[in-house]
Design a protein around this motif. Structure first.
Motif, mmCIF file in Angstrom:
data_model
loop_
_atom_site.group_PDB
_atom_site.id
_atom_site.type_symbol
_atom_site.label_atom_id
_atom_site.label_comp_id
_atom_site.label_asym_id
_atom_site.label_seq_id
_atom_site.Cartn_x
_atom_site.Cartn_y
_atom_site.Cartn_z
ATOM 1 N N SER C 69 -9.709 66.067 0.852
ATOM 2 C CA SER C 69 -8.951 65.806 -0.470
ATOM 3 C C SER C 69 -9.774 65.246 -2.126
ATOM 4 O O SER C 69 -9.848 65.164 -3.031
ATOM 5 C CB SER C 69 -8.378 64.561 -0.284
ATOM 6 O OG SER C 69 -6.929 64.559 0.479
ATOM 7 N N SER C 80 -3.352 66.688 -5.547
ATOM 8 C CA SER C 80 -3.501 66.194 -4.173
ATOM 9 C C SER C 80 -2.759 66.849 -3.551
ATOM 10 O O SER C 80 -3.266 66.198 -1.588
ATOM 11 C CB SER C 80 -3.164 64.520 -4.336
ATOM 12 O OG SER C 80 -2.919 63.773 -5.527
ATOM 13 N N GLY C 83 -5.575 68.838 -1.284
ATOM 14 C CA GLY C 83 -5.907 68.890 -0.707
ATOM 15 C C GLY C 83 -5.987 68.325 1.021
ATOM 16 O O GLY C 83 -6.908 68.174 1.846
ATOM 17 N N PHE C 84 -4.813 67.769 0.902
ATOM 18 C CA PHE C 84 -3.973 67.467 1.763
ATOM 19 C C PHE C 84 -3.942 69.211 2.976
ATOM 20 O O PHE C 84 -4.062 68.876 4.460
ATOM 21 C CB PHE C 84 -2.576 66.677 1.848
ATOM 22 C CG PHE C 84 -2.096 65.393 2.412
ATOM 23 C CD1 PHE C 84 -2.329 65.211 0.580
ATOM 24 C CD2 PHE C 84 -2.147 64.878 2.736
ATOM 25 C CE1 PHE C 84 -2.456 63.576 0.722
ATOM 26 C CE2 PHE C 84 -2.145 63.177 2.770
ATOM 27 C CZ PHE C 84 -2.098 63.022 1.156
ATOM 28 N N SER C 221 -7.120 62.826 4.949
ATOM 29 C CA SER C 221 -6.373 62.449 3.752
ATOM 30 C C SER C 221 -6.306 61.326 3.206
ATOM 31 O O SER C 221 -5.734 60.923 1.764
ATOM 32 C CB SER C 221 -5.514 63.597 3.558
ATOM 33 O OG SER C 221 -6.496 64.822 3.575
ATOM 34 N N HIS C 225 -6.969 58.928 -0.760
ATOM 35 C CA HIS C 225 -6.583 58.776 -1.775
ATOM 36 C C HIS C 225 -6.191 56.628 -1.942
ATOM 37 O O HIS C 225 -5.902 56.288 -3.035
ATOM 38 C CB HIS C 225 -4.648 58.907 -1.591
ATOM 39 C CG HIS C 225 -5.366 60.318 -1.779
ATOM 40 N ND1 HIS C 225 -5.347 60.920 -3.212
ATOM 41 C CD2 HIS C 225 -5.232 61.813 -1.718
ATOM 42 C CE1 HIS C 225 -5.584 62.315 -3.525
ATOM 43 N NE2 HIS C 225 -5.523 62.460 -1.904
#
Lengths: 378, 295, 317
Positions: C69, C80, C83-84, C221, C225
Motif C-alpha cells: 500500500s 489505494s 495497494g490493497f 494495508s 492508511h
C-alpha cells in the motif's frame, strides 16, 4: 544520633522543603501551560527515553523556578510509547485532542516521530522531536523541529575525524537499523574526505555476537574502524579479536549503559557527540552542575537535548504569549537558539540547523569519557 | 578469504553454537519432561546472570559462590513456575497453546521487571581464565570461550547420562511419556514435573552465567536467546538434549559461514533458510526419533 | 433466530455504530487498531483453532500488505485500492509457494518454520531499504478516499476497518461451518483418521494458510492508511508473537473471541500505562492471569459463567 536530634533534623528538613516549595509556588501561579511529551521509557528505546525524561523534568523545574511562562507554571505531560510507533500515535492523539496540549515534545525514536508527525502536522501542533530528521516527508513538516543532528551530519563528523588522523582506509561495522541509515549517508560522502571504505559489515539489531563480521573488517586492514550501533557488543568483539586500529563510534553508542557492558573494551574510542559531562564546555557547565546535584549522575546528550527542547518551547511561549498555539507558536519556535547541546536553527532545510562545529569529540579512556580538543572549524 | 578468516569464523561459530545449545538443552529438557514449550528459557539465562552479577557486585560474594547463587536462582524460579502455574493448568487440562502463552507472558513480565528493577545497563562478569586469549594463525579465541565450549559439551553428555542412567532421569522421562502408567509404578508425576522445571531453570541460568562474560547481560537478552535456543532445540528433535547441542552448533556455524561465504547483510536470511531446508529434509530433526509430532 | 438474540444483535449494532462518536478520540483510534488486529488475528485463529497450527509468520504478510500500500500510493501514485490488491496477491502467492513445502512439517517444526519465515522477511525489510525505506520507513501515505469522502479521522476510518473486519469474519465463519471446516477439525484431532477418509491434508492446510496470509495483508494495508507511515520496526518477530496472543486470549476456536483478544491486546496496555513505568510488568502478569485462570480464553470463561448462572437460575443449581 539521638531520637530527639533526629526528629529536629527531620523537622528542619521538612520546613526547608516546604519553604522552598512555597518559594517556587510564589514564582508561578495560575492555570498551568500544558505541553505534551512522548518518550520511550520502556522497550528497546529506554536508553534514550529515560534520560530524555530526566532532562525534561529538570527543565520544567528550572523554567518554573525562573517565573514559568509569564508567571504561569509550565507543565510537561509525559507519556511512554513503549518504543512502539503505534502506541506513540495513540498517545499523540490523546495528548492533542484529550489533554489539549499546545505543543508536543519527542518522541525518542524516528519511527515514532514520523508517525506522530502526521498528526501534529495535520493539526498544526508545533513539535520538537528528540531525533535527527528522517525520511523525506519530514522536510515538508515545517513545524516539526529536531534537536538531534541528521544522520548526514553524524556521518560527516565521523569522516572529519578520520581525515584528521589521516585514516585513508576505513572499515565499518554497523547495525541493520540506525547503522543502515548512517551508512546511506556515509557512502556518498566518503570520497570527499579522501576516505576509502575498505570493509562494510552489517549485524542485526540485538545481535549477541559480531565477531565474524569484525574479523572481516580486520582482514581488510583499515587505518581506522567506524562502529555505528546502539549496543556494546561490537565494541567488545572488536577488542576481543585484537583490532588495534583506532575506533570511531557514532553518537548512538555514547551512553554509560554501554560503557558498563563494554568492560575493558571501553578504551581508545572516539565519539563525535555534544556533551561530555566530565569536562563540559563553558556554556554547558550550569546544566551539568544542576543535573548532577538533582539526579546524582552525569548527564550526556539525550538529557541535554530534552532540556534544550523544553527551554526552546518555553522561550517561544514567552515570546508569542502563554496561550499561543499553531502557526504563531511555530513561528516563535523557529528563532535561532543557542542551547546546551548545540546551536539550532529550525528554519533550516533539515529542520535542525546544527552546524558541524557544534560537535565535541570525546574519547573513552579506561571506561571514562574525556574531551579531546578536536573541533571542526565552520 | 584467508585461512585465518575461516578459522576465526569457525571459532565464533562454535562458541555461539554452544551458547544456543545451552539454551536449547534447557528448552529440550523442559519439553521432554512436561511437553511445555518454554518461551522464557532465555529469561532463565538473564535471571541466572543478573543474580550472579548482583551477588558479586552488591553483596560482595566470591565469584564461585555468586555463580552457585545464580544457578540456584534459576532452579528456584523454575520450581516456582511449575508449582504456581503449570501444575494448576495441568489439572485443568490446559492446551499446549495455553502453556505457550503462559511462558510468553512470563517472559514479557520478567524482561520488563529486569528493566524496571535493575535498569537499562548491560553487565559483564569476569571471564574464566581472565582476559587471556589463544591465537592460532591470527585468529583469536578467548580462554573463556574455550571453557564455555568444554562446559557445554560436558553438560550435554551429563544430561544424556542423567536421562538414561539415573532413576530420577528415567522417572522424569516416564512421567512425561505416559503419566498414568508412570503413576501406577509409583512415580510421583507432579514432583517429576517440578524437577523438570528445576532442571530447565538450572541449565538456563548456567548458560546465562557462562555467556555473560562474552556478550554481557541486559534486559533484552532473553528474547534473543530464546529464539536461537528454540531453533537449536527443534533442529535437534526437541526431546533429545544431544540433538539440541548438534542443532545449536549447526545454527552457529551456518551463521558464521554465511557471513564470510556470502555476506553479513544476508546472514539471517541464509541461516534461517538453511534451517527451513534442514527441517524439510530431516523431518525428525537432526538426531530426532521417528514419527513423533514435532518431537 | 429468536427475538432475544435479535434484540442483542440490534443493541450491539447500535452501540458499535455510536461508539466512535462518544469516546475520546484516542480511544476511537484504539478501536481502529482493534479492528485491524481482529483481521490479522482471524487468520491465526483459523490456523490455531481449527488446524492446530501455530503460525508465527503473520508479521510477514502484515508487512507485505503495508509496504504494498505504501509503495503503490506514495512511490507510484496509484489509487489505494491497487495497494490493497497488490499486497493481497503477493501475500497469497508467497503463502502458497512457501506454504506447500513448509506445511509438510508438523507441530513445533512447523512453528519454527513460520518463525524462520518471519525472521527472514524482517531481515529483508531492513536490508532492502531501497524498497521499504528501512528504519526510516515510508511516510505520507494518504488517507483512504471513499468516493470523495475522506477517511481522515479515527471516527470515520473506524467504519471502513470494521466493515472489512466483519466481512473477514463472515468468510472465516463460512470456512469453519463448511465441509472444509469439518475436515480441518478432523485433521487437527486425528490426522490418521482424516487420512483414512482420503482428505487431502496438504491442500487443505495450504488453503487455510493462504487465507490467513490474505487477512494479514489486508490488515497491513489498513494499517498503512491509518498510521500514514510504515517502517521496519512494526514488522518484526515481536509483532508475529503479538498476533499469536490474540486468538489464544480470546479463545482460539471462537470467532467473536478474536475480537475480544484484539481488544485485550490493544486496550489493556493503554489502560495499564496510566499506572506508570510498571505497566509493562503488569501487562505480562495480566497475560499470565488470563491464561492460568481462563484456559479456554476469555470467551470460553464467559461461556462457562453463563452456563453456571443459567443452571443456578433454572431451579436448584
Amino acid at each position: 544520633m539521638s531520637v530527639s536530634s533526629f526528629i529536629a533534623k527531620l523537622a528542619g528538613a521538612t520546613a526547608l522543603v516546604g519553604l522552598s516549595a512555597l518559594a517556587v509556588q510564589a514564582q508561578t501561579s495560575g492555570e498551568p501551560v500544558k505541553i505534551g511529551a512522548i518518550v520511550s521509557v520502556t522497550g528497546a528505546g529506554a536508553g534514550l527515553g529515560v534520560p530524555e525524561r530526566n532532562g525534561l523534568l529538570l527543565a520544567e523545574k528550572d523554567i518554573n523556578a525562573k517565573g514559568g511562562i509569564k508567571g504561569r507554571p509550565i507543565k510537561f505531560i509525559v507519556e511512554d510509547d513503549a518504543s512502539n510507533p503505534d502506541t506513540a500515535l495513540s498517545k499523540a492523539n490523546d495528548l492533542i485532542f484529550g489533554q489539549k496540549v499546545q505543543a508536543l515534545l519527542g518522541p525518542s525514536l524516528t519511527a515514532s516521530t514520523v508517525a506522530v508527525g502526521g498528526v501534529t502536522h495535520a493539526n498544526k501542533i508545533p513539535q520538537i522531536a528528540f531525533t535527527g530528521i528522517g525520511p523525506a516527508v519530514e522536510r515538508e513538516r515545517k513545524c516539526v523541529a529536531h534537536v538531534l543532528p541528521p544522520q548526514r551530519l553524524n556521518a560527516m563528523a565521523l569522516l572529519e575525524y578520520a581525515k584528521s588522523i589521516k585514516a585513508a582506509k576505513v572499515g565499518v561495522l554497523h547495525d541493520a537499523g540506525y547503522g543502515n541509515v548512517v551508512m546511506a549517508e556515509l557512502k556518498p560522502l566518503a570520497d570527499k574526505y579522501g576516505v576509502k571504505l575498505v570493509a562494510v559489515e552489517k549485524f542485526e539489531i540485538g545481535a549477541t555476537d559480531t565477531t565474524t563480521q569484525a574479523a572481516k573488517v580486520k582482514a581488510a586492514q583499515p587505518d581506522a574502524v567506524f562502529i555505528i550501533a546502539t549496543s556494546a557488543t561490537p565494541f567488545r568483539n572488536v577488542k576481543q579479536i585484537q583490532i588495534a586500529q583506532p575506533v570511531i563510534a557514532a553518537i548512538g553508542s555514547s551512553s554509560y549503559e554501554y560503557v558498563n557492558a563494554m568492560g575493558p573494551a571501553a578504551d581508545n574510542i572516539v565519539i563525535p557527540e555534544f556533551v561530555v559531562g566530565e569536562d563540559p564546555l563553558p556554556h554547558q557547565k550550569d546544566f551539568v552542575e544542576l543535573y548532577k546535584k538533582t539526579y546524582n549522575a552525569t548527564p550526556k546528550n539525550y538529557e541535554a537535548a530534552a532540556w534544550d527542547a523544553a527551554h526552546i518551547i518555553a522561550a517561544a511561549l514567552n515570546k508569542a504569549g502563554a496561550d499561543a498555539t499553531g502557526e504563531k507558536l511555530c513561528d516563535a519556535m523557529k528563532a535561532p537558539y543557542s542551547g546546551v547541546l548545540a546551536n539550532y536553527n529550525f528554519s533550516a532545510d533539515d529542520m535542525t540547523g546544527i552546524p558541524i562545529s557544534s560537535f565535541v569529540f570525546s574519547k573513552l579512556v579506561g571506561g571514562k569519557y574525556t574531551r579531546t580538543p578536536f573541533r571542526v572549524a565552520q | 578469504m584467508t585461512l585465518s578468516l575461516v578459522l576465526q569464523a569457525l571459532f565464533a561459530g562454535v562458541t555461539n553454537g554452544i551458547v544456543y545449545a545451552l539454551v536449547g538443552m534447557g528448552l529440550s529438557a523442559i519439553f521432554k519432561g512436561s511437553r511445555v514449550i518454554n518461551a522464557m528459557q532465555g529469561e532463565f539465562a538473564v535471571i541466572g546472570a543478573m543474580t550472579t552479577v548482583l551477588l558479586l557486585t552488591k553483596t560482595g560474594w566470591p565469584y564461585a559462590a555468586a555463580i552457585a547463587g545464580g544457578a540456584v536462582a534459576g532452579a528456584l524460579v523454575g520450581a516456582f513456575i511449575e508449582v504456581a502455574f503449570v501444575r494448576y493448568m495441568a489439572k485443568k487440562n490446559a492446551s499446549e497453546d495455553s502453556f505457550l502463552l503462559l511462558t510468553i507472558g512470563l517472559a514479557l513480565t520478567l524482561s520488563a521487571s529486569v528493566l524496571f528493577f535493575i535498569g537499562r545497563d548491560g553487565h559483564l562478569l569476569p571471564p574464566l581464565g581472565g582476559e587471556g586469549v589463544l591465537i592460532i594463525l591470527d585468529a583469536v579465541i578467548q580462554f573463556h570461550a574455550l571453557w564455555l565450549i568444554a562446559i557445554g559439551i560436558g553438560a550435554t553428555l551429563a544430561l544424556r547420562a542423567f536421562y538414561h542412567r539415573t532413576t530420577i532421569g528415567l522417572s522424569m522421562m516416564a512421567a512425561s511419556i505416559d503419566a498414568d502408567g508412570a503413576a501406577t509404578t509409583g512415580i510421583n508425576v507432579a514432583r517429576m514435573r517440578t524437577f523438570t522445571f528445576v532442571l530447565g531453570g538450572l541449565l538456563g541460568a548456567l548458560g546465562g552465567i557462562l555467556v555473560t562474560p562474552l556478550i554481557g547481560v541486559d534486559y533484552q537478552l532473553g528474547l534473543n536467546l530464546t529464539l536461537k535456543g528454540f531453533a537449536a532445540a527443534v533442529l535437534g528433535g526437541l526431546t533429545n538434549p544431544l540433538g539440541a547441542a548438534v542443532g545449536g552448533l549447526t545454527l552457529g556455524l551456518v551463521e558464521s559461514l554465511a557471513i564470510i561465504g556470502i555476506s553479513s547483510s544476508y546472514k539471517d536470511v541464509v541461516a534461517f533458510s538453511v534451517l527451513i531446508i534442514i527441517m524439510i529434509l530431516m523431518p525428525q530433526g537432526i538426531l530426532g526419533r521417528a514419527g513423533r509430532r514435532g518431537g | 433466530m429468536n427475538p432475544r438474540t435479535l434484540l442483542w444483535l440490534a443493541t450491539g449494532l447500535v452501540v458499535w455504530a455510536v461508539l466512535p462518536f462518544i469516546v475520546p478520540r484516542y480511544m476511537a483510534d484504539l478501536l481502529v487498531f482493534t479492528g485491524i488486529y481482529t483481521v490479522a488475528g482471524l487468520g491465526i485463529g483459523l490456523l490455531l483453532g481449527h488446524c492446530g497450527i501455530v503460525n508465527l509468520a503473520q508479521a510477514t504478510f502484515y508487512g507485505l500488505g503495508a509496504y504494498a500500500s505504501a509503495y503503490c500510493t506514495v512511490m507510484m501514485g496509484l489509487p489505494s485500492v491497487v495497494g490493497f490488491l497488490v499486497g493481497a496477491v503477493i501475500s497469497m502467492a508467497l503463502a502458497y509457494v512457501i506454504g506447500r513445502p513448509i506445511l509438510r512439517l508438523t507441530g513445533y517444526f512447523l512453528a519454527l518454520g513460520t518463525l524462520a519465515l518471519s525472521a527472514i522477511a524482517s531481515a529483508l525489510f531492513f536490508e532492502w531499504d531501497w524498497l521499504t525505506g528501512g528504519t526510516l520507513g515510508i511516510g505520507g501515505i494518504p488517507k483512504l478516499d471513499l468516493f470523495g469522502f475522506l477517511l481522515d479521522r479515527p471516527s470515520r476510518y473506524y467504519f471502513f476497518v470494521w466493515i472489512v473486519a466483519f466481512a473477514c469474519m463472515a468468510v472465516a465463519r463460512n470456512l469453519v461451518d463448511s465441509r472444509t471446516g469439518l475436515m480441518l477439525r478432523a485433521m487437527r484431532d486425528s490426522s490418521t483418521a482424516a487420512a483414512a477418509l482420503s482428505v487431502d491434508l496438504q491442500a487443505l492446510r495450504t488453503r487455510v494458510f493462504v487465507v490467513c496470509a490474505l487477512f494479514g495483508s489486508l490488515a497491513g494495508s489498513l494499517f498503512a492508511h491509518h498510521a500514514s507511515f510504515v517502517s521496519t520496526q512494526s514488522f518484526t518477530v515481536d509483532r508475529s508473537i503479538s498476533f499469536l496472543l490474540i486468538p489464544v486470549i480470546g479463545g482460539a476456536t471462537s470467532i467473536p473471541g478474536i475480537v475480544v483478544g484484539a481488544l485485550f491486546v490493544t486496550f489493556l496496555p493503554e489502560l495499564l500505562s496510566k499506572l506508570g513505568d510498571i505497566h509493562q510488568i503488569l501487562f505480562g502478569l495480566a497475560l499470565v492471569a488470563v491464561v492460568v485462570l481462563m484456559p479456554e480464553g476469555l470467551v470460553g470463561a464467559f461461556g462457562k459463567l453463563r452456563t453456571r448462572l443459567a443452571k443456578r437460575g433454572s431451579g436448584h443449581g
